[in-house]
Design a protein around this motif. Structure first.
Motif, mmCIF file in Angstrom:
data_model
loop_
_atom_site.group_PDB
_atom_site.id
_atom_site.type_symbol
_atom_site.label_atom_id
_atom_site.label_comp_id
_atom_site.label_asym_id
_atom_site.label_seq_id
_atom_site.Cartn_x
_atom_site.Cartn_y
_atom_site.Cartn_z
ATOM 1 N N GLN A 273 0.799 -1.223 0.000
ATOM 2 C CA GLN A 273 0.000 0.000 0.000
ATOM 3 C C GLN A 273 0.837 1.282 0.000
ATOM 4 O O GLN A 273 0.342 2.339 -0.366
ATOM 5 C CB GLN A 273 -0.944 0.016 1.215
ATOM 6 C CG GLN A 273 -2.006 -1.064 1.143
ATOM 7 C CD GLN A 273 -2.855 -0.942 -0.110
ATOM 8 O OE1 GLN A 273 -3.414 0.100 -0.394
ATOM 9 N NE2 GLN A 273 -2.936 -2.024 -0.882
ATOM 10 N N ARG A 274 2.110 1.203 0.404
ATOM 11 C CA ARG A 274 2.943 2.403 0.411
ATOM 12 C C ARG A 274 3.396 2.696 -1.015
ATOM 13 O O ARG A 274 3.953 1.834 -1.697
ATOM 14 C CB ARG A 274 4.175 2.213 1.301
ATOM 15 C CG ARG A 274 5.058 3.458 1.356
ATOM 16 C CD ARG A 274 6.342 3.192 2.144
ATOM 17 N NE ARG A 274 7.148 4.401 2.235
ATOM 18 C CZ ARG A 274 8.055 4.757 1.313
ATOM 19 N NH1 ARG A 274 8.258 4.007 0.247
ATOM 20 N NH2 ARG A 274 8.750 5.873 1.453
ATOM 21 N N GLN A 275 3.179 3.910 -1.482
ATOM 22 C CA GLN A 275 3.597 4.321 -2.814
ATOM 23 C C GLN A 275 4.969 5.001 -2.737
ATOM 24 O O GLN A 275 5.368 5.506 -1.685
ATOM 25 C CB GLN A 275 2.562 5.282 -3.422
ATOM 26 C CG GLN A 275 1.240 4.609 -3.716
ATOM 27 C CD GLN A 275 1.394 3.457 -4.697
ATOM 28 O OE1 GLN A 275 1.986 3.599 -5.761
ATOM 29 N NE2 GLN A 275 0.857 2.300 -4.327
ATOM 30 N N PRO A 276 5.720 5.022 -3.843
ATOM 31 C CA PRO A 276 7.023 5.686 -3.831
ATOM 32 C C PRO A 276 6.896 7.137 -3.365
ATOM 33 O O PRO A 276 5.998 7.867 -3.804
ATOM 34 C CB PRO A 276 7.473 5.605 -5.289
ATOM 35 C CG PRO A 276 6.756 4.417 -5.842
ATOM 36 C CD PRO A 276 5.423 4.404 -5.147
ATOM 37 N N SER A 277 7.791 7.534 -2.476
ATOM 38 C CA SER A 277 7.780 8.904 -1.951
ATOM 39 C C SER A 277 8.361 9.857 -2.980
ATOM 40 O O SER A 277 8.995 9.451 -3.965
ATOM 41 C CB SER A 277 8.609 8.966 -0.665
ATOM 42 O OG SER A 277 9.993 8.776 -0.972
ATOM 43 N N GLU A 278 8.164 11.138 -2.746
ATOM 44 C CA GLU A 278 8.742 12.152 -3.641
ATOM 45 C C GLU A 278 10.263 12.022 -3.691
ATOM 46 O O GLU A 278 10.878 12.195 -4.735
ATOM 47 C CB GLU A 278 8.336 13.562 -3.195
ATOM 48 C CG GLU A 278 6.911 13.914 -3.539
ATOM 49 C CD GLU A 278 6.604 13.746 -5.028
ATOM 50 O OE1 GLU A 278 7.396 14.204 -5.879
ATOM 51 O OE2 GLU A 278 5.572 13.124 -5.352
ATOM 52 N N ASN A 279 10.864 11.701 -2.539
ATOM 53 C CA ASN A 279 12.316 11.524 -2.504
ATOM 54 C C ASN A 279 12.745 10.344 -3.360
ATOM 55 O O ASN A 279 13.729 10.422 -4.107
ATOM 56 C CB ASN A 279 12.782 11.335 -1.057
ATOM 57 C CG ASN A 279 14.287 11.281 -0.940
ATOM 58 O OD1 ASN A 279 14.999 12.187 -1.361
ATOM 59 N ND2 ASN A 279 14.788 10.188 -0.380
ATOM 60 N N GLU A 280 12.018 9.231 -3.283
ATOM 61 C CA GLU A 280 12.355 8.057 -4.084
ATOM 62 C C GLU A 280 12.152 8.322 -5.572
ATOM 63 O O GLU A 280 12.946 7.871 -6.405
ATOM 64 C CB GLU A 280 11.514 6.865 -3.620
ATOM 65 C CG GLU A 280 11.916 6.386 -2.235
ATOM 66 C CD GLU A 280 10.910 5.437 -1.608
ATOM 67 O OE1 GLU A 280 11.319 4.665 -0.729
ATOM 68 O OE2 GLU A 280 9.712 5.472 -1.993
ATOM 69 N N LEU A 281 11.103 9.063 -5.912
ATOM 70 C CA LEU A 281 10.875 9.413 -7.322
ATOM 71 C C LEU A 281 11.977 10.353 -7.824
ATOM 72 O O LEU A 281 12.434 10.231 -8.965
ATOM 73 C CB LEU A 281 9.494 10.047 -7.493
ATOM 74 C CG LEU A 281 8.312 9.116 -7.203
ATOM 75 C CD1 LEU A 281 7.000 9.895 -7.257
ATOM 76 C CD2 LEU A 281 8.288 7.940 -8.164
ATOM 77 N N ALA A 282 12.410 11.260 -6.962
ATOM 78 C CA ALA A 282 13.510 12.162 -7.341
ATOM 79 C C ALA A 282 14.791 11.365 -7.582
ATOM 80 O O ALA A 282 15.554 11.667 -8.510
ATOM 81 C CB ALA A 282 13.735 13.215 -6.257
#
Length: 198
Positions: free
Chosen positions: A171-180
């Motif tokens: 259920q946890r989606q990639p965070s903004e930091n991980e996408l960056a």
């Protein structure tokens, strides 16, 4: 123009989402970038029963597609430290290996796991091992991306490649930091490929 392929397998969409971010980063560096997925090995019934994301829009890759790119970034979820369906796809690339069709290209790896210590780095190393056997130059997620060193939040990322943590229930989606981090790695791979093949 440098051509980048982001090749992925994603059960629940986490790897798929970051595949598109890596492609976006490559495009920011002036490359063209295609996102393709490997074939699903589960039957439609088994995939549905496992709650796999079944509406992924990326086209399914063919083995021969790999030879058409200057850089290939490979991503998959972690299955007990292994790379599941992706292994089957890459195992079929022996003909490309024999012809040295991927020799000298740039490669990279990204991954996802359920937990912080769920085998992300082992999966990255497994992908990288394949890329090295193909004769590719590997570009990881270097420490120019300082976000991988954050300790004030749960975050993926390793010098070997961008990662994310999905949670045991996915259920946890990639965070903004991980996408960056994914975008950063995409840029770094495209920039390296342009230098080597430009």
């Amino acid at each position: 123009m440098t051509k980048v392929l982001v090749l992925y397998y994603s059960s629940y969409g986490h790897v798929e989402k970051r595949a598109h971010e890596i492609a976006a980063g490559a495009r920011e560096a002036g490359a063209s970038a295609d996102v393709k997925r490997v074939p699903e090995l589960l039957s439609p019934e088994a995939a549905k029963a496992a709650n796999n994301e079944l509406d992924q829009t990326a086209p399914v890759a063919r083995i021969d597609d790999l030879a058409d790119y200057d850089a290939i970034v490979v991503g998959t979820g972690t299955r007990f430290g292994r790379m599941s369906q992706m292994a089957s796809f890459l195992d079929q690339a022996g003909g490309l290996w024999a012809k040295r069709a991927l020799h000298g290209k740039v490669g990279g790896a990204f991954a996802s796991s359920a937990t912080q210590h769920g085998g992300q780095e082992t999966t990255l190393f497994t992908i990288i091992t394949n890329l090295r056997h193909f004769g590719m130059t590997v570009v990881g997620l270097n420490y120019g991306f300082a976000g991988q060193m954050k300790v004030d939040e749960i975050t993926g990322g390793a010098p070997y490649g961008a990662t994310t943590i999905a949670g045991t229930d996915a259920q946890r989606q990639p965070s903004e930091n991980e996408l960056a981090g994914a975008r950063y790695q995409g840029r770094a791979i495209a920039e390296t490929a342009a230098k080597l093949h430009g």
